[in-house]
Design a protein around this motif. Structure first.
Motif, PDB file in Angstrom:
ATOM      1  N   LEU A 154       0.832  -1.207   0.000  1.00  0.00           N
ATOM      2  CA  LEU A 154       0.000   0.000   0.000  1.00  0.00           C
ATOM      3  C   LEU A 154       0.870   1.262   0.000  1.00  0.00           C
ATOM      4  CD1 LEU A 154      -3.303   0.562   1.864  1.00  0.00           C
ATOM      5  CD2 LEU A 154      -1.506   2.276   2.078  1.00  0.00           C
ATOM      6  N   GLN A 160      -4.365  -0.207  -2.712  1.00  0.00           N
ATOM      7  CA  GLN A 160      -4.892   0.900  -1.909  1.00  0.00           C
ATOM      8  C   GLN A 160      -6.274   0.547  -1.403  1.00  0.00           C
ATOM      9  OE1 GLN A 160      -5.445   4.395  -4.363  1.00  0.00           O
ATOM     10  NE2 GLN A 160      -7.496   3.732  -4.912  1.00  0.00           N
ATOM     11  N   HIS A 161      -6.674   1.181  -0.325  1.00  0.00           N
ATOM     12  CA  HIS A 161      -8.063   1.106   0.102  1.00  0.00           C
ATOM     13  C   HIS A 161      -8.890   1.814  -0.969  1.00  0.00           C
ATOM     14  CE1 HIS A 161     -11.578   2.755   2.459  1.00  0.00           C
ATOM     15  NE2 HIS A 161     -11.710   1.443   2.587  1.00  0.00           N
ATOM     16  N   PHE A 168      -3.505  -0.865   5.453  1.00  0.00           N
ATOM     17  CA  PHE A 168      -3.871  -2.273   5.247  1.00  0.00           C
ATOM     18  C   PHE A 168      -4.087  -2.943   6.598  1.00  0.00           C
ATOM     19  CE2 PHE A 168      -3.098  -6.783   4.711  1.00  0.00           C
ATOM     20  CZ  PHE A 168      -3.890  -7.062   3.606  1.00  0.00           C
ATOM     21  N   TYR A 175      -9.979  -3.474  -0.515  1.00  0.00           N
ATOM     22  CA  TYR A 175      -8.797  -2.909  -1.164  1.00  0.00           C
ATOM     23  C   TYR A 175      -8.811  -3.291  -2.638  1.00  0.00           C
ATOM     24  CZ  TYR A 175      -7.209  -2.551   3.686  1.00  0.00           C
ATOM     25  OH  TYR A 175      -7.117  -2.257   5.017  1.00  0.00           O
TER      26      TYR A 175
END
Length: 370
Positions: A154, A160-161, A168, A175
């Motif tokens: 990330l 990434q979210h 994370f 994600y």
């Protein structure tokens, strides 16, 4: 590099009674770049190869030349002679690529199209699913190690979210892989790297995601991304190389931003003459007509900028780009993107929806009746 090996441009060569393994002739490679449309002319080809030299990808076989010369000189990829510097950034990037290839090549992959808050996202997975999968495949020894790997991916912009709100975690948070490693990139994208960063933090600018928290001295070449970044020249086009600028938040990036070349000037003022509400757009008898646009991205993108929110509007259109060819105009309002209703969304969410979608973009827009 692999294409050059396949084409026999990289091979063992003899010069002055000495054999140099796995090397290529600079002049032959420049010819190859032009023949395979990787460079429009010799000057661009030389600049591209110099870029690879500057980033320790290739070097002269005897390190007698620090510049790439379009001549009968021998150069070699550092990966072919074991001198390629495997920094932490490169190792994380390669690990992410390896995991992605493994995930997309199996049946019943955890990577799926999922929806959150009425927005569909590509290449998504739950944090706990990824941890389970890493353990199952023997990629890590325990859940803590899996979480640390997820955090590293990330922080390097590989995952990434979906709405950039969380680091994370081993939980049911959603994600996505931000990089589509299977997208074919062109070498000329490297030349877009040296753009002005003076305005890159403008909160008014959409569409640029970048590697988070870069280490000083590391370069953006090591984190080539699929981000469909929009870049203003006279209008707007997309590039795949992102600007690496720092971020005060160690977990996730701030609002996506634009990267501006030195010749560009940003005018964040809306092109709309007055604010328009969703109620006004959708009210019976309103002087607006809905149009469906199918925009097929070219080598550098779709060619437009979205701004505002609830509803978003088209702020700029590249007159020579695919969006203009499809009939997009400044001041149109964005009704839907790839079948997803978006009148209630802000431009950051819509930009994410566009960037994670397919190359062929289907948009419904509403424009005022003349």
């Amino acid at each position: 590099r692999l294409r050059l090996h396949d084409g026999k441009l990289i091979k063992d060569r003899r010069f002055h009674l000495r054999t140099y393994p796995n090397c290529f002739v600079a002049k032959e490679l420049t010819d190859w770049l032009i023949d395979h449309k990787e460079a429009p002319d010799r000057e661009t080809g030389i600049r591209l190869m110099q870029k690879l030299m500057d980033h320790y990808i290739i070097h002269h076989v005897c390190d007698e030349h620090s510049d790439y010369k379009d001549a009968k000189l021998l150069y070699r990829f550092r990966k072919d002679d074991g001198t390629f510097p495997l920094s932490k950034d490169v190792k994380v990037f390669m690990r992410g690529q390896s995991l992605y290839e493994k995930l997309v090549s199996v049946e019943e992959s955890i990577l799926k199209v999922r929806e959150e808050n009425s927005v569909k996202y590509q290449r998504t997975f739950l944090g706990c699913e990824m941890v389970d999968w890493l353990l199952q495949e023997g990629e890590v020894e325990n859940r803590q190690e899996a979480v640390e790997l997820g955090k590293a991916l990330l922080e390097h912009g590989i995952i990434q979210h979906v709405s950039n709100r969380h680091h994370f975690f081993d939980s049911d948070i959603l994600y996505q892989f931000w990089i589509n490693f299977r997208r074919r990139r062109r070498l000329t994208e490297l030349l877009n790297e040296n753009t002005s960063r003076a305005l890159s933090e403008s909160p008014d600018s959409p569409f640029c995601l970048r590697k988070l928290n870069p280490d000083p001295g590391n370069t953006s070449f090591l984190s080539v991304q699929t981000n469909k970044e929009i870049k203003i020249v006279s209008a707007v086009r997309r590039s795949s190389i992102t600007s690496l600028s720092g971020n005060s938040n160690s977990y996730f990036s701030a609002a996506p931003t634009l990267v501006f070349p030195p010749v560009a000037e940003c005018n964040p003022k809306s092109v709309l003459k007055r604010p328009v509400t969703n109620e006004e757009l959708l009210s019976p008898g309103a002087p607006y007509v809905k149009k469906t646009l199918t925009i097929v991205g070219d080598a550098v993108g779709w060619g437009f900028v979205v701004r505002g929110g609830r509803p978003c509007h088209i702020q700029a259109v590249d007159p020579g780009g695919p969006a203009a060819a499809a009939g997009m105009k400044v001041c149109q309002f964005v009704f839907s993107v790839n079948g997803v209703y978006v009148l209630h969304l802000d431009y950051q969410t819509i930009s994410s929806l566009i960037m994670t979608g397919p190359r062929t973009l289907v948009m419904e827009v509403m424009e005022a009746i003349e």
